[in-house]
Design an enzyme around this catalytic site. Structure first.
Site, short mmCIF file in Angstrom:
data_model
loop_
_atom_site.label_atom_id
_atom_site.label_comp_id
_atom_site.label_asym_id
_atom_site.label_seq_id
_atom_site.Cartn_x
_atom_site.Cartn_y
_atom_site.Cartn_z
N GLU A 8 26.19 8.29 26.84
CA GLU A 8 26.16 9.61 26.59
C GLU A 8 27.83 9.62 25.62
OE1 GLU A 8 24.95 12.53 30.11
OE2 GLU A 8 27.51 13.47 29.51
N GLY A 99 19.31 23.47 31.98
CA GLY A 99 21.63 24.55 31.73
C GLY A 99 21.66 25.22 32.86
#
Length: 279
Positions: A8, A99
């Site tokens: 990532e 999120g």
């Protein structure tokens, strides 16, 4: 032993940081990862930074780019528009995340998406491209909002049922946490592959920040070793050794892959993999 690896990275917060990031991507791509995921915008605010980095991965390396996508506080129409932006750029694979609400917002607006499973369904509908993959998040020690009932397991099952292909875990510090979690997911009827996510922790400051963001319990032995290390080089050595130890245990236990949170650096995660015998 050949075990799939992935990384990532995040879009540069300042333009002058871009060259170093692209060098890191080039070096990480040389390790033949299954994919390189890119977080959602610089600070999660927009897609432009993500798309630029994802396009670089797609066009300049052999790695598959995987786009993070968050949904809370956005409508389905807005989510569809964002997904289409990625598709138009040739990005076909996504990590669907709930999120957090935008800063200053305390409640969902009417019609907003509220869960990652809803987002998976929207992606599956919009990105109906053969071979496209949808990843989701998993939490070996529970999401901070899970409670004692481990509501995160129900959420992961819902994401699977909505069409997720695999999961990537939030970071953790002990291999047994991951294997204990696999037992729980099996009992919950979760069958998608769950890839463990590992981050080399190279300072007490970074450890404190990670614990604050994730709600993970402090790894006492690692925290002590970092605090006793003589200097930054010694702390880095502690962090790399710890991560390599955990990765080795995960591989020995049959983990289906290893995902490394690279912090836009390639040397540390490469060294972790080298010490674990994976590169």
């Amino acid at each position: 032993m050949s075990v799939p690896i992935s990384f990532e990275v995040y879009p540069p917060r300042e333009p002058e940081a871009a060259p170093a990031l692209y060098e890191a991507i080039d070096r990480l791509a040389d390790l033949s990862p299954n994919f390189i995921s890119v977080t959602f915008g610089a600070g999660g605010s927009d897609t432009s930074g993500s798309i630029e980095v994802l396009s670089y991965i797609r066009n300049q390396t052999q790695a598959v780019p995987l786009a993070h996508l968050t949904c809370v506080g956005t409508t389905e129409a807005e989510a569809r528009s964002t997904i289409q932006q990625f598709l138009d750029a040739g990005i076909l694979d996504f990590l669907a995340l709930r999120g957090d609400l935008p800063e200053g917002q305390t409640r969902l607006a009417p019609g907003s998406l509220s869960s990652a499973s809803e987002l998976v369904g929207v992606i599956r509908d919009v990105a109906s491209v053969p071979g496209a993959k949808i990843a989701v998040a998993a939490f070996p020690n529970g999401h901070p909002e899970s409670g004692a009932e481990r509501a995160d397991l129900l959420a992961l099952k819902a994401k699977q049922d909505a069409g997720a292909d695999f999961a990537i875990t939030q970071l953790f510090f002990h291999a047994e946490d991951y294997f204990r979690f696999l037992d729980l997911t099996e009992q919950a009827g979760i069958t998608i592959p769950i890839i463990p996510g590992i981050m080399p922790i190279s300072s007490t400051k970074r450890l404190s920040r990670v614990l604050e963001l994730t709600g993970e319990r402090e790894p006492v032995e690692l925290a002590s070793a970092l605090s006793l290390a003589a200097d930054s080089a010694a702390r880095l050595e502690v962090g790399i050794n710890w991560a390599a130890m955990v990765v080795s245990e995960l591989v020995a236990g049959g983990a289906p892959g290893i995902h490394l949170y690279a912090f836009n650096e390639y040397k540390n995660v490469t060294e972790v993999l080298r010490r674990a015998g994976l590169v």
